[in-house]
Design a protein around this motif. Structure first.
Motif, PDB file in Angstrom:
ATOM      1  N   GLU A  25     112.164 -57.303 -56.768  1.00  0.00           N
ATOM      2  CA  GLU A  25     112.654 -57.300 -55.390  1.00  0.00           C
ATOM      3  C   GLU A  25     113.081 -55.905 -54.958  1.00  0.00           C
ATOM      4  OE1 GLU A  25     114.268 -61.925 -55.164  1.00  0.00           O
ATOM      5  OE2 GLU A  25     115.662 -60.293 -55.650  1.00  0.00           O
ATOM      6  N   ARG A  26     113.731 -55.167 -55.853  1.00  0.00           N
ATOM      7  CA  ARG A  26     114.147 -53.811 -55.514  1.00  0.00           C
ATOM      8  C   ARG A  26     112.947 -52.878 -55.390  1.00  0.00           C
ATOM      9  NH1 ARG A  26     119.309 -52.124 -59.111  1.00  0.00           N
ATOM     10  NH2 ARG A  26     118.910 -50.187 -57.976  1.00  0.00           N
ATOM     11  N   GLU A  29     111.129 -52.978 -52.084  1.00  0.00           N
ATOM     12  CA  GLU A  29     111.790 -52.361 -50.935  1.00  0.00           C
ATOM     13  C   GLU A  29     111.294 -50.948 -50.661  1.00  0.00           C
ATOM     14  OE1 GLU A  29     115.899 -52.559 -51.928  1.00  0.00           O
ATOM     15  OE2 GLU A  29     116.057 -54.726 -51.605  1.00  0.00           O
ATOM     16  N   HIS A  30     110.612 -50.351 -51.619  1.00  0.00           N
ATOM     17  CA  HIS A  30     110.117 -48.984 -51.454  1.00  0.00           C
ATOM     18  C   HIS A  30     108.687 -48.994 -50.909  1.00  0.00           C
ATOM     19  CE1 HIS A  30     113.538 -47.219 -53.629  1.00  0.00           C
ATOM     20  NE2 HIS A  30     113.458 -48.272 -54.417  1.00  0.00           N
TER      21      HIS A  30
END
Length: 276
Positions: A25-26, A29-30
């Motif tokens: 999930e992190r 985000e990019h």
């Protein structure tokens, strides 16, 4: 210069607990994240789970891999899914659950890490008879992995250090494949040719003409390369994705050499360039 695709190593293992939904999930985000790289093995019931090491105990940079013990493939699925990763609250996910958390705009590189046994043939180009035997070793697990991947709508790329896994994939489904190279560059190229692989994944010090080529890493000696893997693979029409960049200097050097993708431990490594 065209910048290579950024492939988040275990979901950017340098910034989040590796191979977890939280990491995925992190990473998503990019904007730069083109693909996630994950590792799969079977639980005791055969269900594919996303974890790198074959044992649940051990350490990574001084932290416990998980708060559980035992071989992954001898551990019940429920126990695996409760195991906390690297001292965090993040847990080991099944492949199906992790894929459900990945946006379809981001691809997934599924590394076939282990079919549930210790006697792997890593980085070897096998004889015809041994290819058949090792394909059979991997076949049922690869079928389970492919089944779990069918519902994912994004791009998929399968890779492995083991020829048997590539052979089993070719028997099972028509997904892009890539041999991971360990200490034998010629073996990796031979496997890529044998199965008409769309890509090849060499370590970062296997790229001719870079400073990294003069270093020891991942089984490849820094004493000199016997073959220009990048030039050879490109001449044969294959994508070259290199592992693993840990800082922007490495990323920039590999990008300048002309690789197609770079497996990276951290986001943001592509933001600097000596060409600018």
């Amino acid at each position: 210069m065209t910048r290579p695709a950024v492939i988040a190593h275990r979901g950017y293992a340098g910034t989040a607990p590796e191979n977890t939904i939280e990491a995925v999930e992190r990473a998503a985000e990019h904007d730069e994240t083109a693909m996630l790289e994950i590792d799969v093995q079977p639980a005791a019931c055969g269900t594919p789970v996303v974890v790198h090491d074959e044992r649940l105990e051990g350490t990574r940079d001084g932290r416990p891999l998980t708060d559980a013990t035992g071989l992954v493939w001898e551990t019940p699925l429920a126990d695996i899914e409760e195991a906390r990763v690297l001292g965090t609250e993040a847990t080991i996910p099944s492949l199906a659950d992790l894929l459900a958390a990945v946006p379809e705009t981001i691809g997934v590189n599924v590394e076939l890490k282990n079919p549930g046994r210790r006697d792997l043939r890593v980085g070897e180009s096998l004889s015809p008879a041994e290819r058949d035997r090792r394909r059979d070793v991997w076949q049922s697990f690869v079928e389970r992995v492919v089944t779990d991947c069918r519902t994912f709508g994004g791009d998929l790329l399968f890779s492995s250090f083991c020829e048997g896994a590539i052979a089993a994939l070719r028997e099972t489904a028509d997904y892009p494949a890539a041999p991971l190279i360990w200490d034998d560059l010629e073996a990796g190229l031979s496997i890529a040719r044998r199965y008409d692989c769309e890509a090849i994944h060499p370590p970062r010090n296997a790229i001719e003409g870079t400073e990294l080529a003069g270093t020891d890493y991942a089984g490849v000696s820094g004493s000199g390369l016997e073959r220009d893997v990048l030039e050879t693979a490109h001449a044969e029409g294959r994508t070259v994705n290199v592992w693993t960049a840990t800082n922007w200097i490495q990323f920039d050097e590999l990008a300048a050499a002309g690789v197609d993708g770079i497996v990276a431990d951290y986001p943001g490594l592509s933001g600097y360039s000596s060409e600018r």
